[in-house]
Scaffold this motif. Structure first.
Motif, PDB file in Angstrom:
ATOM      1  N   ALA A  48     -51.169  -8.113  13.237  1.00 56.82           N
ATOM      2  CA  ALA A  48     -52.102  -7.634  12.224  1.00 56.82           C
ATOM      3  C   ALA A  48     -52.070  -6.122  12.084  1.00 56.82           C
ATOM      4  N   ARG A  49     -51.619  -5.409  13.135  1.00 58.90           N
ATOM      5  CA  ARG A  49     -51.670  -3.946  13.122  1.00 58.90           C
ATOM      6  C   ARG A  49     -50.309  -3.273  13.011  1.00 58.90           C
ATOM      7  N   CYS A  50     -49.242  -4.037  13.084  1.00 63.50           N
ATOM      8  CA  CYS A  50     -47.920  -3.431  13.239  1.00 63.50           C
ATOM      9  C   CYS A  50     -47.072  -3.486  11.976  1.00 63.50           C
ATOM     10  N   GLY A  51     -47.721  -3.515  10.826  1.00 65.53           N
ATOM     11  CA  GLY A  51     -46.978  -3.588   9.577  1.00 65.53           C
ATOM     12  C   GLY A  51     -46.041  -2.413   9.366  1.00 65.53           C
ATOM     13  N   ALA A  52     -46.478  -1.216   9.765  1.00 67.13           N
ATOM     14  CA  ALA A  52     -45.639  -0.027   9.562  1.00 67.13           C
ATOM     15  C   ALA A  52     -44.385  -0.093  10.434  1.00 67.13           C
ATOM     16  N   VAL A  53     -44.548  -0.544  11.665  1.00 67.55           N
ATOM     17  CA  VAL A  53     -43.394  -0.679  12.548  1.00 67.55           C
ATOM     18  C   VAL A  53     -42.451  -1.751  12.009  1.00 67.55           C
ATOM     19  N   GLN A  54     -43.026  -2.843  11.540  1.00 70.26           N
ATOM     20  CA  GLN A  54     -42.212  -3.917  10.984  1.00 70.26           C
ATOM     21  C   GLN A  54     -41.389  -3.422   9.801  1.00 70.26           C
ATOM     22  N   GLN A  55     -41.985  -2.585   8.961  1.00 68.73           N
ATOM     23  CA  GLN A  55     -41.257  -2.070   7.803  1.00 68.73           C
ATOM     24  C   GLN A  55     -40.144  -1.130   8.239  1.00 68.73           C
ATOM     25  N   ARG A  56     -40.382  -0.361   9.297  1.00 66.23           N
ATOM     26  CA  ARG A  56     -39.324   0.520   9.802  1.00 66.23           C
ATOM     27  C   ARG A  56     -38.146  -0.295  10.324  1.00 66.23           C
ATOM     28  N   ILE A  57     -38.430  -1.448  10.896  1.00 65.00           N
ATOM     29  CA  ILE A  57     -37.345  -2.322  11.360  1.00 65.00           C
ATOM     30  C   ILE A  57     -36.538  -2.820  10.161  1.00 65.00           C
ATOM     31  N   VAL A  58     -37.225  -3.260   9.118  1.00 66.64           N
ATOM     32  CA  VAL A  58     -36.541  -3.746   7.917  1.00 66.64           C
ATOM     33  C   VAL A  58     -35.679  -2.648   7.305  1.00 66.64           C
ATOM     34  N   ASP A  59     -36.244  -1.456   7.197  1.00 69.08           N
ATOM     35  CA  ASP A  59     -35.513  -0.343   6.573  1.00 69.08           C
ATOM     36  C   ASP A  59     -34.337   0.118   7.435  1.00 69.08           C
ATOM     37  N   ASP A  98     -23.833  -1.993   8.066  1.00 73.79           N
ATOM     38  CA  ASP A  98     -23.635  -0.560   8.291  1.00 73.79           C
ATOM     39  C   ASP A  98     -24.342  -0.122   9.574  1.00 73.79           C
ATOM     40  N   TRP A  99     -23.727   0.838  10.260  1.00 74.46           N
ATOM     41  CA  TRP A  99     -24.327   1.410  11.461  1.00 74.46           C
ATOM     42  C   TRP A  99     -25.358   2.458  11.040  1.00 74.46           C
ATOM     43  N   THR A 100     -26.571   2.347  11.595  1.00 82.33           N
ATOM     44  CA  THR A 100     -27.648   3.270  11.257  1.00 82.33           C
ATOM     45  C   THR A 100     -28.238   3.857  12.537  1.00 82.33           C
ATOM     46  N   ARG A 101     -29.151   4.801  12.364  1.00 83.74           N
ATOM     47  CA  ARG A 101     -29.840   5.389  13.519  1.00 83.74           C
ATOM     48  C   ARG A 101     -30.582   4.317  14.309  1.00 83.74           C
ATOM     49  N   PHE A 102     -31.115   3.328  13.620  1.00 81.24           N
ATOM     50  CA  PHE A 102     -31.807   2.222  14.276  1.00 81.24           C
ATOM     51  C   PHE A 102     -30.927   1.590  15.351  1.00 81.24           C
ATOM     52  N   TRP A 103     -29.661   1.361  15.018  1.00 80.34           N
ATOM     53  CA  TRP A 103     -28.755   0.726  15.981  1.00 80.34           C
ATOM     54  C   TRP A 103     -28.350   1.696  17.085  1.00 80.34           C
ATOM     55  N   SER A 155     -14.540   2.734   8.483  1.00 79.10           N
ATOM     56  CA  SER A 155     -15.689   3.366   9.126  1.00 79.10           C
ATOM     57  C   SER A 155     -16.748   2.319   9.421  1.00 79.10           C
ATOM     58  N   ALA A 156     -17.327   2.400  10.627  1.00 81.74           N
ATOM     59  CA  ALA A 156     -18.436   1.507  10.968  1.00 81.74           C
ATOM     60  C   ALA A 156     -19.724   1.943  10.285  1.00 81.74           C
ATOM     61  N   TRP A 157     -19.770   3.185   9.841  1.00 79.86           N
ATOM     62  CA  TRP A 157     -21.005   3.712   9.280  1.00 79.86           C
ATOM     63  C   TRP A 157     -21.360   3.074   7.949  1.00 79.86           C
ATOM     64  N   GLN A 158     -20.338   2.786   7.143  1.00 71.90           N
ATOM     65  CA  GLN A 158     -20.635   2.233   5.820  1.00 71.90           C
ATOM     66  C   GLN A 158     -19.439   1.449   5.303  1.00 71.90           C
ATOM     67  N   GLY A 159     -19.707   0.206   4.897  1.00 71.99           N
ATOM     68  CA  GLY A 159     -18.659  -0.614   4.325  1.00 71.99           C
ATOM     69  C   GLY A 159     -18.340  -0.210   2.898  1.00 71.99           C
ATOM     70  N   ARG A 160     -17.109  -0.521   2.484  1.00 73.82           N
ATOM     71  CA  ARG A 160     -16.669  -0.197   1.123  1.00 73.82           C
ATOM     72  C   ARG A 160     -16.079  -1.435   0.474  1.00 73.82           C
TER      73      ARG A 160
END
Length: 662
Positions: free
Chosen positions: A269-280, A287-292, A558-563
C-alpha cells in the motif's frame, strides 16, 4: 529408477548420564591433543566437531527490529527490519558469546521455505515459534544463534522490496552491523526500547537458497565486516541475467511482478513509488540500465571478505548455472576462499538430494569459519560433482587442473543443417541456415538431432573413443545474418547417447518425496526437527542437454542498447554458455545446436527470421579437460555425414520464473 533407502528416526540426542561423562573425560585424556579442544562458546568440541551441549527447548527466542538508515516506504521514519532470533541460553548466562547463522528471506510469510514450504509462526507475545528449516534445531544446541531476517517490505519489516537492490541488500547488511554494534536495534517495530547483541561474537555466516542465497551474495559483495562465510544455494549473481541473457528476454514477468508477489499488504500500500522505479529501471527491451548495474554482484567480487561454499544444480532452469559460473570466476580472480557442490538436479536444496553428507559438510564448514575449529575443512577437495544419480566425484579445484578453453570449428556436412564439430580447419564460404520456430525448444532439438530440420543447425563430433569432460563456462561465437529486423540465437550443448540421469524435468526436478521422516537436531512442540525424506527421481534418456545460452542478435554490438538489424547484413555475436561439469562417455557424441527461440525459455523476437550462419567465421570455445589433446584422443577424426532417423519430439516444458527456493 534408482532410489535411496529411507532412514527414519535419525535423532541427535544429547547424553547427560554419568557414564557418558566419564567416557568423555577418558577420551579427552587418551586422544591426541589435535582432536580435542577445550570448551568454547559452542560448548565441547570433540574430533573437530561442536557437540550438542545446549538445550533447544530452553533457548532464548526474541525479535529485534534493526534500523536500515532508509525510508523507502515514505512514512517519515527510518525503516526497521525484523530479525527473529533463536539462541542458546547457557552461554549468555555464563558470559560467553556465540556466532550467528543468518538466513535473510522475502518468503517467511508469503511462500514458505524448504521442501515443505514452512512459514514462520509466532506466539501471542510475537516470539517466533516455528523457525523454518533445520538450522535452528541442529545448530542452536551446538552453540550457534540462528537469525532469520524478514527482508525490507516483507512479513514484519518496514520498507519496500526492490528485488536485489540497495533496500534488499541493505536490510540484511544492517542486521550484521547491529550484531557488531554498528547499527541500532529495538525490541519492537515502533517502540523506543533499544536492543543490543551483547550475546553475539559478531561473526556471521549467511545461508539460503534462491533469493535468500542471492542476498548472501549481495551482502558479501558489500565487504561488510563480520560476515565470515556465505553458503549460497542456487543463487543469483546478477539480476539482469535472471531476466535476460545478452539482450534476449527470458520467459516470464519482470521484477515488478516479483516484488508485488512477496511484499506484505502494508508495504504494497505504501511502496508505489518504489514499484514504479522498478518498472522504469527494468524495461523488457533487454537493454542494460543502472538498475541492473546496482544488482550485479560480480562487479564487486573484489570486496568479498567471506569464504564461499556454493551449491548449484547443473540442470537448474530457474536460476541457471550462468549465475554460479560468473560468480565463481569473479571470486577466483580475487583469491576468495571457496568450495562448490554441483548436482544433477534442478532447483533443489542439498538437504533434499544428499542430506547426510550435506549436514555433515555444513556443520564442519560453520565450525571452522565461525567457531575457529581446526578441522581441516579448508584443505579438503574444493569441488564435489554428481556424475550420475547419487554418484559423486571430487576435485582439488574447479575447474580441475588441465582444463583449457579449446576451439572447435563448425563445419558443413553432406546433409544441410547437419554438420561437424571439430578442430579441423573451417571451410571458407560454408553456411548453414535455420528459421526461428518458437514452438520448439532445446529438448525437441536434441531429441531430433539426427533428423534434418529447418528449425536448427546441428554440429556433432564423431563417436568418441574416450571419455571427454567439459568443466566450466564456454562460448559460441557466430557470424550471422537475419532475413528480418530482429533475431534471437540459442546455443545448446548436448551429449548424444543413452544414460540414466536425475529427472530434472520431473515435478520436483530430480527428487521424490517419501512417506518417512528423519530428524536433525532437537524439537519443541511448535518446531519439529523432523523433515520428510526424499529419494532420487531418475530417468532413462537418449540424450542430455549439457549447457545452454541465448542472445539477441540486435545486442551484438552493445549490451547497453539493442538495435534493429539490417536484413542480410552480417553480425558477429558471442553467446555465453552456462557453467557445467559433464563427462561425455566413450561411444557418445558431443553436439552443438544453434537455433533461434528456445521455446518456453526465451521470449521470441517480434519477427520470424531465417538466420544464416557463416560457418567459416563461427566457432565454439569449450572448457575441455585435457584441452585440444584430450579432444584429439577422444575424437581423432572429423565426423562423417550423420544418419537420418525419425525421433519423436521431447515433451515440452515451460521454465518457472519465480525463485521460490522450495
Amino acid at each position: 529408477m534408482r532410489t535411496t533407502r529411507p532412514r527414519t528416526d535419525r535423532i541427535r540426542i544429547r547424553t547427560t548420564s554419568l557414564v557418558a561423562t566419564v567416557i568423555a573425560a577418558l577420551a579427552a585424556v587418551l586422544l591426541p591433543v589435535a582432536t580435542v579442544q577445550a570448551a568454547s562458546a559452542a560448548g565441547t568440541v570433540r574430533h573437530g566437531l561442536s557437540r550438542p551441549d545446549y538445550s533447544y527447548a530452553d533457548a532464548v527466542r526474541e525479535a529485534v527490529w534493526v534500523e536500515t538508515g532508509r525510508d523507502d516506504d515514505g512514512d517519515g521514519r527510518t525503516d526497521r527490519v525484523a530479525a527473529d532470533i533463536v539462541r542458546p541460553r547457557e552461554p549468555a548466562a555464563a558470559g560467553r558469546k556465540v556466532p550467528v547463522i543468518m538466513d535473510a528471506s522475502p518468503y517467511y510469510s508469503c511462500c514458505g521455505r524448504g521442501n515443505e514450504g514452512q512459514l514462520k509462526t509466532y506466539d501471542d507475545q510475537g516470539r517466533m515459534v516455528q523457525a523454518p528449516l533445520y538450522y535452528d534445531n541442529y545448530f542452536v544446541p551446538r552453540g550457534y544463534a540462528v537469525v532469520l531476517v524478514d527482508l525490507a517490505g516483507t512479513n514484519r519489516s518496514d520498507g519496500c522490496v526492490d528485488v536485489g537492490g540497495p533496500s534488499d541488500i541493505g536490510s540484511a547488511k544492517a542486521v550484521i552491523d547491529w550484531l557488531n554494534g554498528r547499527a541500532k536495534g529495538w525490541t519492537s517495530r515502533t517502540g523506543s526500547r533499544p536492543a543490543s547483541a551483547r550475546w553475539s561474537t559478531g561473526d556471521v555466516g549467511m545461508i539460503g537458497k534462491s533469493w535468500d542465497g542471492t542476498i548472501a551474495n549481495g551482502v558479501a559483495a558489500t565487504g561488510v565486516r563480520g560476515l565470515r562465510t556465505i553458503v549460497p544455494i542456487s543463487a543469483i549473481s546478477s539480476w539482469y541475467d535472471y531476466y535476460f541473457q545478452q539482450g534476449a528476454a527470458l520467459y516470464g514477468s519482470g521484477p515488478d511482478w516479483l516484488s508485488d508477489y512477496v511484499e506484505s499488504p502494508a508495504a504494497r500500500a505504501r511502496c508505489g513509488a518504489v514499484q514504479q522505479r522498478i518498472v522504469d529501471g527494468a524495461p523488457r527491451s533487454g537493454d542494460w540500465t543502472r538498475f541492473w548495474s546496482e544488482r550485479d554482484y560480480t562487479k564487486d567480487a573484489g570486496k568479498v571478505r567471506a569464504s564461499v561454499f556454493a551449491v548449484h544444480g547443473m540442470q537448474d532452469l530457474n536460476v541457471r548455472t550462468k549465475h554460479f559460473g560468473q560468480w565463481w570466476s569473479a571470486l577466483a580472480a580475487h583469491g576468495v576462499e571457496r568450495k562448490v557442490w554441483l548436482s544433477q538436479t534442478g532447483h533443489v536444496d542439498p538437504f533434499d538430494f544428499r542430506r547426510d553428507a550435506w549436514v555433515s559438510a555444513l556443520h564442519r564448514w560453520f565450525d571452522h569459519y565461525l567457531l575457529g575449529v581446526r578441522n581441516g575443512v579448508e584443505r579438503e577437495p574444493g569441488a564435489d560433482v554428481e556424475r550420475a544419480p547419487d554418484r559423486w566425484t571430487t576435485d582439488r579445484s574447479w575447474p580441475p587442473a588441465g582444463t583449457e578453453p579449446t576451439r572447435l570449428n563448425l563445419r558443413p556436412g553432406a546433409v544441410p543443417g547437419q554438420g561437424g564439430l571439430s578442430t579441423a580447419p573451417a571451410v571458407p564460404g560454408s553456411t548453414a541456415a535455420f528459421t526461428d520456430t518458437p514452438q520448439e525448444w532445446e529438448e525437441d532439438w536434441a531429441a531430433g538431432a539426427d533428423t534434418p530440420s529447418d528449425s536448427r543447425a546441428v554440429f556433432t563430433t564423431g563417436t568418441l573413443k574416450r571419455d571427454l569432460r567439459l568443466s566450466g563456462s564456454g562460448t559460441v561465437t557466430v557470424t550471422a545474418s537475419s532475413s528480418t529486423t530482429s533475431a534471437h540465437l540459442s546455443a545448446v550443448l548436448v551429449d548424444l547417447g543413452p544414460d540414466t540421469v536425475r529427472d530434472f524435468l520431473g515435478a520436483k526436478e530430480g527428487i521424490v518425496d517419501l512417506a518417512t521422516r528423519s530428524c536433525w537436531g532437537e524439537s519443541t512442540e511448535g518446531d519439529s526437527a523432523c523433515f520428510r525424506d526424499t529419494a532420487t527421481d531418475a530417468a532413462d534418456v537418449t540424450h542430455t542437454v549439457v549447457s545452454r545460452g541465448w542472445a539477441d542478435l540486435g545486442h551484438a554490438a552493445s549490451a547497453w542498447q539493442g538495435r534493429p538489424l539490417v536484413p542480410g547484413r552480417a553480425y558477429t555475436a558471442t553467446v555465453t554458455l552456462a557453467a557445467t561439469d559433464h563427462v561425455v562417455p566413450a561411444g557418445h557424441r558431443l553436439a552443438l545446436i544453434v537455433a533461434g527461440t528456445d521455446g518456453g525459455m526465451v521470449e521470441p523476437p517480434d519477427t520470424t527470421p531465417t538466420v544464416t550462419l557463416d560457418l567459416a567465421r563461427s566457432r565454439a570455445l569449450l572448457p575441455l579437460v585435457g584441452g585440444a589433446r584430450g579432444l584429439a584422443a577422444a575424437a581423432p577424426h572429423a565426423p562423417a555425414a550423420q544418419r537420418v532417423a525419425d525421433v519423436p519430439p521431447a515433451p515440452r516444458r515451460t521454465a518457472t520464473t519465480v525463485p521460490t527456493g522450495r
